[in-house]
Design an enzyme around this catalytic site. Structure first.
Site, mmCIF file in Angstrom:
data_model
loop_
_atom_site.group_PDB
_atom_site.id
_atom_site.type_symbol
_atom_site.label_atom_id
_atom_site.label_comp_id
_atom_site.label_asym_id
_atom_site.label_seq_id
_atom_site.Cartn_x
_atom_site.Cartn_y
_atom_site.Cartn_z
ATOM 1 C CD GLU A 81 -14.583 -10.240 32.971
ATOM 2 O OE1 GLU A 81 -13.498 -10.860 32.483
ATOM 3 O OE2 GLU A 81 -15.443 -10.280 32.345
ATOM 4 C CB CYS B 91 -14.613 -24.858 15.406
ATOM 5 S SG CYS B 91 -15.651 -26.209 15.033
ATOM 6 C CG MET C 14 -14.773 -14.101 26.530
ATOM 7 S SD MET C 14 -14.341 -12.918 25.399
ATOM 8 C CE MET C 14 -15.788 -12.023 25.263
ATOM 9 C CB CYS D 176 -15.342 -27.356 20.041
ATOM 10 S SG CYS D 176 -15.318 -27.650 18.352
ATOM 11 N N GLY E 272 -13.397 -20.840 32.824
ATOM 12 C CA GLY E 272 -13.867 -21.248 31.250
ATOM 13 C C GLY E 272 -13.714 -20.227 30.180
HETATM 14 P P1 ADP Z 1 -18.963 -15.372 30.671
HETATM 15 O O1 ADP Z 1 -18.886 -14.626 32.008
HETATM 16 O O2 ADP Z 1 -18.175 -16.796 30.936
HETATM 17 O O3 ADP Z 1 -18.473 -14.652 29.584
HETATM 18 P P2 ADP Z 1 -21.533 -14.788 30.882
HETATM 19 O O4 ADP Z 1 -22.088 -15.361 32.263
HETATM 20 O O5 ADP Z 1 -21.586 -13.231 30.992
HETATM 21 O O6 ADP Z 1 -20.631 -15.552 30.581
HETATM 22 O O7 ADP Z 1 -22.889 -15.070 29.915
HETATM 23 C C1 ADP Z 1 -23.316 -16.388 29.531
HETATM 24 C C2 ADP Z 1 -24.516 -16.237 28.693
HETATM 25 O O8 ADP Z 1 -23.967 -15.917 27.205
HETATM 26 C C3 ADP Z 1 -25.374 -17.463 28.325
HETATM 27 O O9 ADP Z 1 -26.331 -17.740 29.209
HETATM 28 C C4 ADP Z 1 -26.025 -17.212 26.993
HETATM 29 O O10 ADP Z 1 -27.361 -16.342 27.166
HETATM 30 C C5 ADP Z 1 -24.916 -16.348 26.462
HETATM 31 N N1 ADP Z 1 -24.361 -16.932 25.119
HETATM 32 C C6 ADP Z 1 -23.959 -16.157 24.173
HETATM 33 N N2 ADP Z 1 -23.186 -16.944 23.200
HETATM 34 C C7 ADP Z 1 -23.052 -18.126 23.760
HETATM 35 C C8 ADP Z 1 -22.567 -19.390 23.594
HETATM 36 N N3 ADP Z 1 -21.710 -19.358 22.287
HETATM 37 N N4 ADP Z 1 -22.406 -20.453 24.220
HETATM 38 C C9 ADP Z 1 -23.191 -20.286 25.314
HETATM 39 N N5 ADP Z 1 -23.530 -19.198 25.837
HETATM 40 C C10 ADP Z 1 -23.783 -18.028 25.064
HETATM 41 ZN ZN ZN Z 2 -17.086 -26.740 16.864
#
Ligand code: ADP
Ligand code: ZN
Length: 188
Positions: free
Chosen positions: A90, A181, A18, A178, A16
């Site tokens: 990662e 956007c 970031m 999305c 998915g």
């Molecule tokens: P990833 O590893 O996919 O980058 P993380 O597990 O590190 O994601 O972090 C997820 C957390 O990021 C969510 O639970 C939320 O607290 C925070 N967050 C910050 N911005 C967003 C966003 N735009 N959409 C969803 N979660 C977000």
């Molecule tokens: Zn959007």
């Protein structure tokens, strides 16, 4: 609901954009394995030092100890005898050798849980992730929330920082967006 595999290894991929909770989900699965008293070891690529050299850390500040490795080959060497679960965070930053490593571990009876970005900031497949997703028994695609409109977000928008595929230590350079956007980034 899957049947619980027995006496066999397998590969799970969590992908998915970031901020979609990939690291959170990886940590959740690994913590549950630890609660079940399974032997768990976690790896991440050493180029990812954004939060901590020796831990995986989610954007929501959850963390677990991990081993930072320079390349995929080091992983096999560093998996202790008797390991039941291997976590890799990662994974998009690893070389393609990570695919063989994951398969070797799974073939040896280990549950391998891999988290990584499926797409880079240009919305192209990122590093070894597409192959890992094909080879995995289980694939989970998480979505984030689009910061512009609140829809489910499957893209990582770069908002600053130049045109290199890998731009580390620059969390502010990215936003979850999305389909509507997301706009291919142009460096000014
Ligand atoms: P990833 O590893 O996919 O980058 P993380 O597990 O590190 O994601 O972090 C997820 C957390 O990021 C969510 O639970 C939320 O607290 C925070 N967050 C910050 N911005 C967003 C966003 N735009 N959409 C969803 N979660 C977000
Ligand atoms: Zn959007």
């Amino acid at each position: 609901m899957h049947l619980q595999p027995k006496d066999v290894g397998w590969i799970e991929v969590i992908c998915g954009p970031m901020f979609s909770g990939k690291t959170e989900e990886l940590i959740r699965r690994l913590k549950r394995a630890k609660i079940a008293r399974q032997k768990v070891v976690i790896f991440k690529p050493s180029i990812d030092k954004r939060y901590h050299k020796k831990k995986i850390v989610s954007h929501s500040a959850q963390e677990l100890d991990s081993i930072a490795v320079r390349n995929s080959k080091d992983i096999i060497r560093l998996v202790p005898l008797g390991t039941e679960v291997v976590g890799i965070d990662e994974a998009q930053f690893f070389d393609n050798g990570i695919v063989k490593v994951a398969q070797h571990l799974a073939d040896s009876g280990i549950r391998v849980i891999i988290a990584g970005l499926d797409l880079d900031y240009k919305a192209n497949p990122f590093g070894p992730m597409p192959i890992l997703m094909c080879k995995a028994e289980y694939v989970t695609k998480n979505l984030a929330i689009c910061v512009k409109c609140g829809n489910p977000a499957s893209f990582t928008q770069r908002v600053s920082g130049g045109e290199k595929q890998i731009l580390l230590g620059a969390m502010d350079s990215y936003e979850a967006r999305c389909r509507k956007c997301f706009k291919p980034y142009v460096d000014n």
